[in-house]
Design an enzyme around this catalytic site. Structure first.
Site, PDB file in Angstrom:
ATOM      1  N   TYR A 115       0.759  -0.849  -0.754  1.00  0.00           N
ATOM      2  CA  TYR A 115      -0.311   0.666  -0.049  1.00  0.00           C
ATOM      3  C   TYR A 115       0.968   1.123  -0.127  1.00  0.00           C
ATOM      4  O   TYR A 115       0.470   2.417  -0.258  1.00  0.00           O
ATOM      5  CB  TYR A 115      -0.936  -0.184   1.426  1.00  0.00           C
ATOM      6  CG  TYR A 115      -2.111  -0.618   0.898  1.00  0.00           C
ATOM      7  CD1 TYR A 115      -1.808  -2.268   1.160  1.00  0.00           C
ATOM      8  CD2 TYR A 115      -3.516  -0.369   0.848  1.00  0.00           C
ATOM      9  CE1 TYR A 115      -3.335  -3.020   0.944  1.00  0.00           C
ATOM     10  CE2 TYR A 115      -4.282  -0.925   0.426  1.00  0.00           C
ATOM     11  CZ  TYR A 115      -4.731  -2.420   0.734  1.00  0.00           C
ATOM     12  OH  TYR A 115      -6.006  -3.353   0.612  1.00  0.00           O
ATOM     13  N   LYS A 142       3.136 -15.513   6.115  1.00  0.00           N
ATOM     14  CA  LYS A 142       3.789 -16.407   4.846  1.00  0.00           C
ATOM     15  C   LYS A 142       5.437 -16.125   5.254  1.00  0.00           C
ATOM     16  O   LYS A 142       6.222 -16.173   4.346  1.00  0.00           O
ATOM     17  CB  LYS A 142       3.380 -15.062   3.165  1.00  0.00           C
ATOM     18  CG  LYS A 142       3.711 -16.554   2.394  1.00  0.00           C
ATOM     19  CD  LYS A 142       2.159 -17.238   2.642  1.00  0.00           C
ATOM     20  CE  LYS A 142       2.899 -18.897   1.372  1.00  0.00           C
ATOM     21  NZ  LYS A 142       1.767 -19.619   1.384  1.00  0.00           N
ATOM     22  N   ASP A 147      -2.777 -18.838   3.756  1.00  0.00           N
ATOM     23  CA  ASP A 147      -3.673 -19.459   3.249  1.00  0.00           C
ATOM     24  C   ASP A 147      -4.188 -20.467   4.176  1.00  0.00           C
ATOM     25  O   ASP A 147      -5.592 -20.689   3.534  1.00  0.00           O
ATOM     26  CB  ASP A 147      -2.460 -20.544   2.351  1.00  0.00           C
ATOM     27  CG  ASP A 147      -1.349 -21.374   2.452  1.00  0.00           C
ATOM     28  OD1 ASP A 147      -0.887 -20.546   3.684  1.00  0.00           O
ATOM     29  OD2 ASP A 147      -0.527 -21.610   2.250  1.00  0.00           O
ATOM     30  N   ASP A 154      -6.263  -6.823   4.348  1.00  0.00           N
ATOM     31  CA  ASP A 154      -7.355  -6.821   3.330  1.00  0.00           C
ATOM     32  C   ASP A 154      -8.012  -7.935   3.317  1.00  0.00           C
ATOM     33  O   ASP A 154      -9.394  -8.061   2.973  1.00  0.00           O
ATOM     34  CB  ASP A 154      -6.356  -5.840   1.926  1.00  0.00           C
ATOM     35  CG  ASP A 154      -8.083  -5.262   1.056  1.00  0.00           C
ATOM     36  OD1 ASP A 154      -8.494  -5.101   1.561  1.00  0.00           O
ATOM     37  OD2 ASP A 154      -7.419  -5.611  -0.275  1.00  0.00           O
ATOM     38  N   ASP A 166     -12.077  -9.654   4.576  1.00  0.00           N
ATOM     39  CA  ASP A 166     -13.479 -10.064   3.773  1.00  0.00           C
ATOM     40  C   ASP A 166     -14.044 -10.825   3.894  1.00  0.00           C
ATOM     41  O   ASP A 166     -15.641 -11.417   3.739  1.00  0.00           O
ATOM     42  CB  ASP A 166     -13.469  -9.079   1.832  1.00  0.00           C
ATOM     43  CG  ASP A 166     -13.324  -8.017   1.949  1.00  0.00           C
ATOM     44  OD1 ASP A 166     -13.543  -6.952   2.487  1.00  0.00           O
ATOM     45  OD2 ASP A 166     -13.352  -7.988   0.327  1.00  0.00           O
TER      46      ASP A 166
HETATM   47  C1  IPM Z   1     -10.753  -1.669   2.762  1.00  0.00           C
HETATM   48  C2  IPM Z   1     -10.832  -1.008   1.056  1.00  0.00           C
HETATM   49  C3  IPM Z   1      -9.690  -0.816   0.444  1.00  0.00           C
HETATM   50  C4  IPM Z   1      -8.755  -1.118   1.162  1.00  0.00           C
HETATM   51  C5  IPM Z   1     -10.264   0.107  -0.847  1.00  0.00           C
HETATM   52  C6  IPM Z   1     -11.002   0.724  -0.410  1.00  0.00           C
HETATM   53  C7  IPM Z   1      -8.148   0.880  -1.050  1.00  0.00           C
HETATM   54  O1  IPM Z   1     -10.695  -2.851   0.479  1.00  0.00           O
HETATM   55  O2  IPM Z   1     -11.383  -0.386   3.447  1.00  0.00           O
HETATM   56  O3  IPM Z   1     -10.628  -2.893   3.386  1.00  0.00           O
HETATM   57  O4  IPM Z   1      -7.697  -2.319   0.539  1.00  0.00           O
HETATM   58  O5  IPM Z   1      -7.994  -0.787   2.415  1.00  0.00           O
HETATM   59 MG    MG Z   2     -10.767  -4.611   1.531  1.00  0.00          MG
END
Ligand code: IPM
Ligand code: MG
Length: 367
Positions: A137, A205, A238, A262, A266
């Site tokens: 990032y 990892k 993983d 990140d 999710d």
């Molecule tokens: C999150 C999002 C952001 C990230 C994006 C939108 C830049 O996916 O907050 O998880 O990658 O951190």
């Molecule tokens: Mg994200």
């Protein structure tokens, strides 16, 4: 009476409508628990960018330092090239205000459906401390011979000792805070006898990225001496994806790098009932922090009253917890749970109530 000053960035798409619900709840909590709130709105986002060409200036960023916290809905616009708003607003805020922790609690509330078979609220209750300042990032890297068949593109996984240390310190402190009253129920009798009250899991990892995770592991071992009550363990990223599904009850606090964090958050959000219920905080423990639901702007649902504001409401809870308003935070938590018990689903448009109704119900249920 204490007064908190909040910077509000409603943003794009469903951002403004879910933020409006969060603010109802915030103000109701203030009335019940004895603090007052001031909000100042900032119009950063895709719509303003399209109108004016401005993303977020350095002066605007600096002006946010005067607030106790920032509350953000979502940024992202279908007519803006991907990357402009993400990098120009969200990441600029996170980096510019040195919000080096991305805290993402993962908890399955009662009456919320999880896609994982045979798992319930007693199995899914952990936090991810995602490092938020380093890694790919940072944009370190280059394009050589761009646009040709010899093109080479690099984006480096960068970590300094200092970045790792401050993240792990926060993560260890988080375990201590989470279990200041009672030890984590995932501990074995043996662990409890050994004096542990909770667990910190490093997700990495180390079998491939030996430089970076060599550093993380070294700092983890060093710091661990200062936290004798925190058990530590390690999972490859993983394998982590397997166990977040198969055995989420193994986890108490997980810490990891920015990119892995990140991705796994999710996955984790899906297990807790989806984007409709996942809150997050971008935290600078010594500066101004910013709180936002994990979900995006979902432009296709804008203005229809279909969006689930629960993530934005639980984000307010996280924000108040961070500010030390612990009673208000648990008041919101209980109110949110009582409303989730009445909802048909956490999915967009299937909640059994509108966005607005849910905000009202939570605000009214705060005790
Ligand atoms: C999150 C999002 C952001 C990230 C994006 C939108 C830049 O996916 O907050 O998880 O990658 O951190
Ligand atoms: Mg994200």
């Amino acid at each position: 009476m204490k007064t908190y000053k909040f910077a509000i960035i409603p943003g794009d798409g469903i951002g403004p409508e879910v933020v409006a619900q969060g603010l109802k709840v915030l103000d109701a909590a203030g009335r019940k628990f004895g603090f007052s709130t001031q909000h100042k709105n900032f119009d950063f986002g895709g719509s303003r960018y399209i109108k004016t060409g401005n993303v977020l200036s350095d002066e605007e960023l600096s002006s946010l330092r005067a607030f106790d916290a920032i509350y953000l809905g979502a940024v992202g616009h279908p007519d803006v090239t991907p990357g402009i708003l993400e990098k120009g607003i969200l990441l600029k805020l996170r980096f510019g205000l040195d919000q080096y922790i991305n805290l993402r609690p993962v908890r399955l509330y009662q009456n919320v459906a999880t896609p994982i078979k045979n798992k319930g609220p007693e199995h899914i209750d952990y936090e991810v401390v995602r490092e938020n300042s380093g890694d790919m990032y940072m944009g370190k890297g280059e394009i050589i011979d761009g646009g040709t068949n010899k093109e080479v593109a690099t984006q480096i996984m960068y970590y300094s000792y200092e970045q790792v240390e401050r993240c792990l310190k926060y993560a260890f402190d988080r375990v201590m805070l989470r279990h200041s009253l009672s030890p984590w129920k995932g501990l074995s009798e043996e662990d409890k006898k050994a004096g542990y009250i909770g667990k910190l899991t490093l997700c990495g990892k180390s079998n491939v990225l030996t430089n970076v995770f060599g550093l993380w592991d070294r700092v983890l071992k060093q710091l661990s001496k200062q936290y004798p009550k925190v058990k530590t363990d390690y999972y490859h990223v993983d394998a982590m994806c397997i166990f977040l599904i198969e055995a989420p009850e193994r986890f108490d606090v997980i810490t990891t790098t920015n990119m892995f964090g990140d991705i796994i958050t999710d996955l984790a959000a899906v297990t807790q009932g989806g984007m409709g219920v996942a809150p997050s905080g971008n935290i600078n423990p010594h500066g101004v922090s910013m709180f936002e639901p994990v979900h995006g702007s979902a432009p296709q649902f804008t203005g229809k009253g279909m969006a689930n504001p629960m993530a934005a409401i639980l984000t307010v809870k996280l924000m108040l917890e961070h500010l030390g308003e612990l009673k208000a935070a648990s008041g919101i938590d209980a109110a949110a749970q009582s409303v989730m018990l009445k909802m048909k689903s956490m999915a967009v448009g299937q909640m059994g109530y509108s966005t607005d109704q849910i905000g009202d119900m939570v605000a009214e249920s705060i005790k």
